[in-house]
Design a protein around this motif. Structure first.
Motif, PDB file in Angstrom:
ATOM      1  N   PRO A 114       0.914  -1.202  -0.027  1.00 49.11           N
ATOM      2  CA  PRO A 114       0.070  -0.110  -0.077  1.00 49.11           C
ATOM      3  C   PRO A 114       1.082   1.307   0.059  1.00 49.11           C
ATOM      4  CG  PRO A 114       0.050  -1.313   2.167  1.00 49.11           C
ATOM      5  CD  PRO A 114       0.660  -1.926   1.098  1.00 49.11           C
ATOM      6  N   LEU A 115       2.111   1.203   0.712  1.00 46.59           N
ATOM      7  CA  LEU A 115       2.818   2.460   0.906  1.00 46.59           C
ATOM      8  C   LEU A 115       3.243   2.826  -0.634  1.00 46.59           C
ATOM      9  CD1 LEU A 115       4.494   1.632   4.270  1.00 46.59           C
ATOM     10  CD2 LEU A 115       2.995   3.814   3.518  1.00 46.59           C
ATOM     11  N   ARG A 117       2.183   2.584  -3.360  1.00 48.96           N
ATOM     12  CA  ARG A 117       1.396   3.185  -4.388  1.00 48.96           C
ATOM     13  C   ARG A 117       0.625   4.482  -3.931  1.00 48.96           C
ATOM     14  NH1 ARG A 117      -1.047  -2.570  -6.937  1.00 48.96           N
ATOM     15  NH2 ARG A 117      -1.765  -2.540  -4.840  1.00 48.96           N
ATOM     16  N   THR A 118       0.518   4.631  -2.699  1.00 47.88           N
ATOM     17  CA  THR A 118      -0.276   5.731  -2.281  1.00 47.88           C
ATOM     18  C   THR A 118       0.340   7.088  -2.511  1.00 47.88           C
ATOM     19  OG1 THR A 118      -1.478   6.225  -0.320  1.00 47.88           O
ATOM     20  CG2 THR A 118       0.831   6.089   0.156  1.00 47.88           C
ATOM     21  N   HIS A 119      -0.611   8.062  -2.276  1.00 47.22           N
ATOM     22  CA  HIS A 119      -0.286   9.340  -2.554  1.00 47.22           C
ATOM     23  C   HIS A 119       0.319  10.118  -1.429  1.00 47.22           C
ATOM     24  CE1 HIS A 119      -0.663  13.811  -2.956  1.00 47.22           C
ATOM     25  NE2 HIS A 119      -0.650  13.768  -4.189  1.00 47.22           N
ATOM     26  N   MET A 120       1.775  10.211  -1.430  1.00 45.28           N
ATOM     27  CA  MET A 120       2.535  10.792  -0.140  1.00 45.28           C
ATOM     28  C   MET A 120       4.113  10.821  -0.572  1.00 45.28           C
ATOM     29  SD  MET A 120       3.598   8.082   3.217  1.00 45.28           S
ATOM     30  CE  MET A 120       2.116   7.711   3.640  1.00 45.28           C
ATOM     31  N   GLY A 121       4.670  12.003  -0.017  1.00 47.41           N
ATOM     32  CA  GLY A 121       6.098  12.236  -0.505  1.00 47.41           C
ATOM     33  C   GLY A 121       6.891  10.938  -0.401  1.00 47.41           C
ATOM     34  N   LEU A 122       7.821  10.993  -1.345  1.00 52.31           N
ATOM     35  CA  LEU A 122       8.814   9.711  -1.494  1.00 52.31           C
ATOM     36  C   LEU A 122       9.541   9.707  -0.061  1.00 52.31           C
ATOM     37  CD1 LEU A 122       9.353   7.410  -3.221  1.00 52.31           C
ATOM     38  CD2 LEU A 122      11.003   8.926  -4.334  1.00 52.31           C
ATOM     39  N   PHE A 123       9.806  10.655   0.494  1.00 54.67           N
ATOM     40  CA  PHE A 123      10.783  10.544   1.359  1.00 54.67           C
ATOM     41  C   PHE A 123      10.045   9.869   2.646  1.00 54.67           C
ATOM     42  CE2 PHE A 123      12.450  12.011   5.450  1.00 54.67           C
ATOM     43  CZ  PHE A 123      13.846  12.140   5.284  1.00 54.67           C
ATOM     44  N   GLU A 124       8.832  10.317   2.794  1.00 53.14           N
ATOM     45  CA  GLU A 124       8.017   9.653   4.030  1.00 53.14           C
ATOM     46  C   GLU A 124       7.678   8.146   3.827  1.00 53.14           C
ATOM     47  OE1 GLU A 124       8.235  14.043   4.268  1.00 53.14           O
ATOM     48  OE2 GLU A 124       7.384  12.724   2.420  1.00 53.14           O
ATOM     49  N   LYS A 125       7.293   8.007   2.341  1.00 51.48           N
ATOM     50  CA  LYS A 125       7.039   6.308   2.093  1.00 51.48           C
ATOM     51  C   LYS A 125       8.150   5.735   2.481  1.00 51.48           C
ATOM     52  CE  LYS A 125       4.771   7.307  -2.288  1.00 51.48           C
ATOM     53  NZ  LYS A 125       4.250   7.226  -3.355  1.00 51.48           N
ATOM     54  N   MET A 126       9.496   6.186   1.950  1.00 52.83           N
ATOM     55  CA  MET A 126      10.585   5.212   2.371  1.00 52.83           C
ATOM     56  C   MET A 126      10.871   5.020   3.583  1.00 52.83           C
ATOM     57  SD  MET A 126      12.393   3.585   0.118  1.00 52.83           S
ATOM     58  CE  MET A 126      12.545   4.409  -1.388  1.00 52.83           C
ATOM     59  N   VAL A 127      10.653   5.983   4.486  1.00 53.82           N
ATOM     60  CA  VAL A 127      10.781   6.102   6.046  1.00 53.82           C
ATOM     61  C   VAL A 127       9.900   5.104   6.492  1.00 53.82           C
ATOM     62  CG1 VAL A 127      10.511   7.178   8.052  1.00 53.82           C
ATOM     63  CG2 VAL A 127      11.882   8.403   6.284  1.00 53.82           C
ATOM     64  N   ALA A 143      -5.135   4.193  -0.106  1.00 50.54           N
ATOM     65  CA  ALA A 143      -5.855   4.371  -1.487  1.00 50.54           C
ATOM     66  C   ALA A 143      -4.533   4.383  -2.386  1.00 50.54           C
ATOM     67  CB  ALA A 143      -6.703   5.648  -1.615  1.00 50.54           C
ATOM     68  N   ALA A 144      -4.656   3.730  -3.425  1.00 53.49           N
ATOM     69  CA  ALA A 144      -3.645   3.920  -4.396  1.00 53.49           C
ATOM     70  C   ALA A 144      -4.121   5.172  -5.422  1.00 53.49           C
ATOM     71  CB  ALA A 144      -3.628   2.706  -5.564  1.00 53.49           C
ATOM     72  N   CYS A 145      -2.571   5.906  -5.750  1.00 53.27           N
ATOM     73  CA  CYS A 145      -2.742   7.010  -6.416  1.00 53.27           C
ATOM     74  C   CYS A 145      -2.536   6.750  -7.841  1.00 53.27           C
ATOM     75  CB  CYS A 145      -1.964   8.300  -6.031  1.00 53.27           C
ATOM     76  SG  CYS A 145      -0.177   7.994  -6.262  1.00 53.27           S
ATOM     77  N   LEU A 146      -2.858   7.534  -8.913  1.00 50.03           N
ATOM     78  CA  LEU A 146      -2.282   7.433 -10.205  1.00 50.03           C
ATOM     79  C   LEU A 146      -0.785   8.052 -10.340  1.00 50.03           C
ATOM     80  CD1 LEU A 146      -3.453   6.597 -13.056  1.00 50.03           C
ATOM     81  CD2 LEU A 146      -3.696   9.111 -13.585  1.00 50.03           C
ATOM     82  N   PHE A 165      11.398  13.917  -5.960  1.00 49.39           N
ATOM     83  CA  PHE A 165      10.282  13.398  -6.541  1.00 49.39           C
ATOM     84  C   PHE A 165       8.806  13.907  -6.285  1.00 49.39           C
ATOM     85  CE2 PHE A 165      13.773  10.472  -7.100  1.00 49.39           C
ATOM     86  CZ  PHE A 165      13.577   9.984  -8.023  1.00 49.39           C
ATOM     87  N   PRO A 166       7.840  13.887  -7.158  1.00 49.81           N
ATOM     88  CA  PRO A 166       6.520  14.041  -6.886  1.00 49.81           C
ATOM     89  C   PRO A 166       5.841  13.068  -5.872  1.00 49.81           C
ATOM     90  CG  PRO A 166       6.524  13.387  -8.934  1.00 49.81           C
ATOM     91  CD  PRO A 166       7.749  13.377  -8.574  1.00 49.81           C
ATOM     92  N   ASP A 167       4.763  13.704  -5.009  1.00 44.79           N
ATOM     93  CA  ASP A 167       4.047  12.614  -4.345  1.00 44.79           C
ATOM     94  C   ASP A 167       3.169  11.731  -4.789  1.00 44.79           C
ATOM     95  OD1 ASP A 167       5.083  14.482  -2.271  1.00 44.79           O
ATOM     96  OD2 ASP A 167       2.882  15.251  -1.798  1.00 44.79           O
ATOM     97  N   THR A 168       3.154  11.808  -6.185  1.00 46.16           N
ATOM     98  CA  THR A 168       2.533  10.569  -6.952  1.00 46.16           C
ATOM     99  C   THR A 168       3.474   9.590  -7.506  1.00 46.16           C
ATOM    100  OG1 THR A 168       2.544  12.362  -8.859  1.00 46.16           O
ATOM    101  CG2 THR A 168       0.393  11.886  -7.686  1.00 46.16           C
ATOM    102  N   THR A 169       4.537   9.317  -7.048  1.00 46.24           N
ATOM    103  CA  THR A 169       5.539   8.496  -7.401  1.00 46.24           C
ATOM    104  C   THR A 169       5.309   7.281  -6.824  1.00 46.24           C
ATOM    105  OG1 THR A 169       7.431  10.275  -7.338  1.00 46.24           O
ATOM    106  CG2 THR A 169       8.027   8.115  -7.315  1.00 46.24           C
TER     107      THR A 169
END
Length: 248
Positions: A114-115, A117-127, A143-146, A165-169
């Motif tokens: 889920p992480l 594919r979700t709408h979130m900053g890439l830095f925060e996602k990786m953490v 929710a998954a983002c486009l 990177f954009p939050d939609t990465t």
């Protein structure tokens, strides 16, 4: 407060879920030795590992010397890398009071992504993904983002490059395997989206640089990138230019 000393456990790579379940106790303090534990001097690893080893494994040695865990669980299977096998031997010699336990994570039950594919900053996602290694709880639904961009590869030692990177990465590669808790999953690791511009990343001197470069060459809009310890201005400029030229 009981004053009872905690058992200090270091982990390298992704130990099997069965191991992580045994460590999920209040008397155990876990240290992810792949990530910098405070302000460590990476040069302390130099007498023990050659510089042709990646910055992650050199960080493992430097962290272990600083933290001195009671026990270290290190994945020496295909879910980590061949170099981890020799790093385990080095750790046994330089930390004689630490019990070094070799594991091979062959888990194949998917936990989900889920992480990635979700709408979130890439830095925060990786953490969040790297932190999820220490948890055995099911993931929350997100929710998954486009996707508008892709990051394929391993978590970098220097997370600062992720802020470009954009939050939609969407995340692909071994990091996706990491969140899925199936690190030895070649089919999932090579998966990527040919419809979005994607940066294919690996740590310098890591064997995964071969796969990253190969996939980037086959991708319709891919950029191959490797960095050693820190992401310098040149690497960041390449990412920024690549994304801007892609219309992001």
């Amino acid at each position: 407060m009981t004053g009872k000393l905690q058992h200090r456990v270091g982990i390298v790579g992704i130990p099997p879920l069965s191991v992580m379940e045994t460590l999920a106790a209040p008397e155990v303090k876990i240290f992810d030795l792949d990530e910098p534990q405070g302000k460590i001097d990476l040069e302390t690893a130099s007498p023990f590992l050659p510089r042709v080893y990646c910055g992650i494994l050199r960080t493992v040695i430097a962290n272990s010397l600083a933290v001195k865990p009671d026990t270290i669980y290190i994945d020496t299977g295909a879910g980590k890398c061949d170099c981890a096998v020799h790093t385990a031997t080095v750790l046994e010699d330089i930390l004689p009071r630490t019990r070094v336990i070799r594991t091979r994570n062959q888990d194949c039950t998917p936990f989900g992504i889920p992480l990635c594919r979700t709408h979130m900053g890439l830095f925060e996602k990786m953490v969040a993904i790297t932190a999820s290694v220490q948890s055995t709880a099911p993931y929350k639904d997100l929710a998954a983002c486009l996707p508008t961009a892709g990051f394929w590869g391993v978590p970098p030692r220097d997370f600062s490059l992720l802020s470009l990177f954009p939050d939609t990465t969407h995340i692909y590669g071994w990091t996706r395997c990491m969140e899925n808790k199936t690190p030895d999953n070649p089919e999932l690791e090579i998966h990527c989206n040919p419809d979005i511009p994607t940066v294919f990343f690996a740590q310098s001197f890591c064997a995964k640089t071969a796969l990253a470069r190969h996939l980037a060459g086959r991708h319709p809009h891919g950029l191959y990138l490797d960095c050693d310890v820190t992401a310098g201005s040149s690497a960041k400029a390449k990412i920024q230019a690549f994304l801007e030229l892609s219309g992001i």
